[in-house]
Enzyme design. Structure first.
Site, short mmCIF file in Angstrom:
data_model
loop_
_atom_site.label_atom_id
_atom_site.label_comp_id
_atom_site.label_asym_id
_atom_site.label_seq_id
_atom_site.Cartn_x
_atom_site.Cartn_y
_atom_site.Cartn_z
N ASN A 240 11.25 -29.58 -5.57
CA ASN A 240 11.29 -30.35 -6.76
C ASN A 240 10.65 -31.60 -6.68
O ASN A 240 11.34 -32.61 -6.31
CB ASN A 240 12.64 -30.45 -7.64
CG ASN A 240 12.57 -30.82 -8.86
OD1 ASN A 240 11.33 -31.20 -9.17
ND2 ASN A 240 13.56 -30.76 -9.48
N ARG B 295 9.39 -25.91 -7.95
CA ARG B 295 9.63 -26.05 -9.59
C ARG B 295 8.20 -26.94 -10.05
O ARG B 295 7.71 -27.80 -9.62
CB ARG B 295 10.76 -27.02 -9.84
CG ARG B 295 10.95 -27.56 -11.18
CD ARG B 295 12.23 -28.25 -11.48
NE ARG B 295 12.50 -28.57 -12.86
CZ ARG B 295 13.31 -29.39 -13.44
NH1 ARG B 295 14.26 -29.61 -12.42
NH2 ARG B 295 13.54 -29.31 -14.64
N HIS C 114 13.07 -27.34 -19.14
CA HIS C 114 14.42 -26.94 -18.65
C HIS C 114 14.54 -25.28 -18.59
O HIS C 114 15.58 -24.76 -18.59
CB HIS C 114 15.31 -27.39 -19.51
CG HIS C 114 15.93 -28.96 -19.63
ND1 HIS C 114 16.10 -29.60 -20.47
CD2 HIS C 114 15.83 -29.58 -18.29
CE1 HIS C 114 16.22 -30.90 -20.24
NE2 HIS C 114 16.07 -30.91 -18.76
N ARG D 277 13.91 -41.48 -23.02
CA ARG D 277 13.13 -40.47 -23.76
C ARG D 277 13.83 -40.47 -25.20
O ARG D 277 14.75 -40.49 -25.53
CB ARG D 277 12.80 -39.43 -23.34
CG ARG D 277 12.11 -39.28 -22.19
CD ARG D 277 11.78 -37.85 -21.70
NE ARG D 277 12.36 -37.62 -20.46
CZ ARG D 277 12.47 -36.42 -19.89
NH1 ARG D 277 12.27 -35.36 -20.55
NH2 ARG D 277 13.13 -36.38 -18.72
N MET E 281 25.05 -42.54 -19.37
CA MET E 281 25.86 -42.11 -20.35
C MET E 281 27.43 -42.50 -20.10
O MET E 281 28.08 -43.17 -20.80
CB MET E 281 26.19 -40.78 -20.64
CG MET E 281 27.04 -40.24 -21.95
SD MET E 281 26.68 -41.12 -23.29
CE MET E 281 25.85 -39.97 -24.28
N HIS F 76 30.15 -33.01 -17.57
CA HIS F 76 31.36 -33.66 -17.05
C HIS F 76 31.66 -34.86 -17.99
O HIS F 76 32.42 -35.59 -17.76
CB HIS F 76 30.52 -34.84 -15.93
CG HIS F 76 30.30 -34.05 -14.73
ND1 HIS F 76 30.88 -33.41 -13.83
CD2 HIS F 76 29.04 -33.82 -14.16
CE1 HIS F 76 30.08 -32.78 -13.00
NE2 HIS F 76 28.95 -33.12 -13.00
N GLU G 163 19.35 -24.94 -11.10
CA GLU G 163 17.84 -24.70 -11.15
C GLU G 163 17.40 -24.22 -9.94
O GLU G 163 16.58 -23.49 -9.63
CB GLU G 163 17.25 -25.82 -11.68
CG GLU G 163 17.30 -25.99 -13.06
CD GLU G 163 17.37 -27.63 -13.71
OE1 GLU G 163 18.08 -28.46 -13.09
OE2 GLU G 163 16.59 -27.87 -14.38
P1 ADP Z 1 18.96 -35.37 -14.77
O1 ADP Z 1 18.26 -34.92 -16.13
O2 ADP Z 1 18.12 -36.54 -14.16
O3 ADP Z 1 19.03 -34.30 -13.67
P2 ADP Z 1 21.72 -35.15 -14.79
O4 ADP Z 1 21.75 -33.80 -15.38
O5 ADP Z 1 22.07 -35.41 -13.20
O6 ADP Z 1 20.28 -35.87 -15.03
O7 ADP Z 1 22.52 -36.04 -15.75
C1 ADP Z 1 22.62 -37.26 -15.68
C2 ADP Z 1 23.48 -38.12 -16.85
O8 ADP Z 1 24.66 -37.53 -16.80
C3 ADP Z 1 23.65 -39.53 -16.97
O9 ADP Z 1 23.49 -40.25 -18.24
C4 ADP Z 1 24.79 -39.78 -16.22
O10 ADP Z 1 25.76 -40.70 -16.86
C5 ADP Z 1 25.74 -38.41 -16.99
N1 ADP Z 1 26.94 -38.24 -16.26
C6 ADP Z 1 27.28 -37.80 -15.22
N2 ADP Z 1 28.86 -37.67 -14.97
C7 ADP Z 1 29.15 -38.06 -16.15
C8 ADP Z 1 30.63 -38.39 -16.59
N3 ADP Z 1 31.66 -38.13 -15.87
N4 ADP Z 1 30.62 -38.78 -17.81
C9 ADP Z 1 29.78 -39.20 -18.66
N5 ADP Z 1 28.44 -38.96 -18.23
C10 ADP Z 1 28.19 -38.24 -17.06
#
Ligand code: ADP
Length: 401
Positions: A9, A95, A183, A243, A286, A334, A381
């Protein structure tokens, strides 16, 4: 002899990869290790770990070694040769962000395919060139290695024509200005595992919420995409880490006119300084926003949830009703707090969240008598790419035999 598949990727300054071992007795693939080179051209760093987080490599590299994606591929291949020892690398699956209108499924790469993918660069100038540079680098290093392209757009080719159209003159659609969606590998993986979770989901009307740094929703009907929130680019739809998501195009005209912004300045603003980061003024993460008492952080979260709720309504309309809502991606998998807020936005559709199941991150997080069910399903993915690559390569091996 052990046999392996490599999944790649490539981003603008990083290459992530994963290695899968092909089980000789079944079609099952098992992840062996995953890693990345970040900071290509600036401060390259190489890491690899096992699925149980055991570190296999962790070293800083010199910029001279890794000026480009080609340098990064050389480093990864050198490490792989040692790691795989006398094992055999069967193929590499990439990817690739854009498959245009032509590719509705993954494909084995040859010179013709590569040339066609080059013509799609104007549709995805930020990502496609890095995907293709990485394919070419691998081709130069191991010309005999079969490579596949697995597209982020392909899964959404099943959207009806009306869902792929913009209301601008037809000539632009003819040159490729369409609502593609992204996605796709994540949604395809989720669609592939849902029936095992609950057999009735195979035929259900489902919205999958992929909420990560990039975020989008996909409306699934009988396991196929019929609408999605990202559009011509991955900028459209939900509020994301950096974004903007959906925005009145008139805002862009205003910024061009009043702030003298050109395409490059708008791109920088809308891709990298907007979304959660732009609204909060604090972070695109987040977790940080949820932990902050700053009003900016609260406002950003509120907008993220509000937009998700509005778009769920829009996709439910496209589906003609809703049977299930599925959460995935970093935030979706999460964050119990964000899931709870979004489920509340969907209460009018009949969704009744089971608070304790949500906190425990159980698979099903809606009450048993809820009008529609809600689920958490971790996405994968890379495994989707590995599966496609295995299928394409084994199929062609069978034909060549
Ligand atoms: P990407 O789109 O780069 O693959 P991810 O799917 O890894 O991103 O998601 C990243 C986001 O997930 C970030 O905003 C991160 O803060 C959030 N995140 C990961 N774990 C938690 C959690 N326990 N609580 C809230 N947000 C989370």
């Amino acid at each position: 002899m052990k046999k392996y598949l490599l999944v790649i990727n490539a981003g603008s300054s990083s290459i992530k990869f994963a290695i899968y071992q092909k089980n000789t007795l079944s079609v099952q693939l098992v992840e062996d290790a995953s890693g990345q080179i970040e900071g290509i051209g600036s401060q390259p760093h190489f890491t690899v770990k096992t699925p149980s987080d055991q570190v296999l490599a962790d070293r800083t590299l010199s910029v001279d070694e890794v000026r480009s994606h080609s340098g990064a591929i050389s480093i990864i291949l050198a490490w792989l040769r040692d790691y795989l020892a006398d094992g055999e690398l069967l193929a590499a699956g990439h990817r690739v962000v854009h498959g245009g209108r032509r590719y509705s499924a993954p494909v084995l790469i040859d010179a013709k395919v590569l040339a066609e993918l080059e013509t799609l660069i104007p549709l995805a100038p930020l990502h496609q060139p890095h995907n293709l540079a990485t394919i070419r680098a691998l081709l130069e290093s191991i010309p005999s290695l079969p490579q596949t392209a697995c597209f982020d757009t392909a899964f959404h080719q099943t959207q009806p024509a009306v869902a792929q159209s913009f209301a601008i003159p037809r000539r632009f659609a003819d040159e490729g200005v369409r609502h593609y969606g992204f996605h796709g590998l994540s949604y395809e993986y989720i669609a592939s595992v849902l029936p095992a979770l609950e057999p009735t989901l195979a035929d259900a009307r489902i919205i999958v919420a992929h909420l990560g740094n990039g975020a989008s929703l996909c409306a699934l009907q009988k396991g196929e995409s019929i609408a999605t929130t990202m559009g011509f680019t991955p900028l459209d739809g939900l509020v994301m880490g950096t974004r903007c998501g959906s925005i009145d195009p008139g805002v862009l005209l205003y910024l061009m006119d009043r702030h003298n912004m050109d395409a490059l300045a708008l791109e920088e603003l809308l891709y990298h300084h907007s979304g959660l980061l732009g609204v909060s003024g604090i972070s695109n993460d987040m977790r940080e926003l949820l932990a902050s008492s700053d009003p900016g952080a609260q406002e950003a979260i509120e907008l993220f949830v509000y937009r998700a709720g509005r778009e769920i309504g829009s996709l439910a309309a496209a589906l003609g009703g809703l049977d299930a809502l599925v959460f995935t991606g970093g935030i979706g998998e999460h964050s119990a707090a964000i899931r709870a807020k979004i489920c509340l936005q969907a209460a009018w559709l009949g969704l009744d969240l089971d608070e304790s199941a949500n906190k425990a991150a159980a698979g099903r997080i809606s009450k048993l008598d809820s009008g529609l069910s809600a689920w958490i399903v971790p996405t994968d993915e890379n495994l989707m790419i590995a599966r496609h690559t295995q299928r394409l390569v084994c199929h062609s091996e069978a034909i060549n035999r």
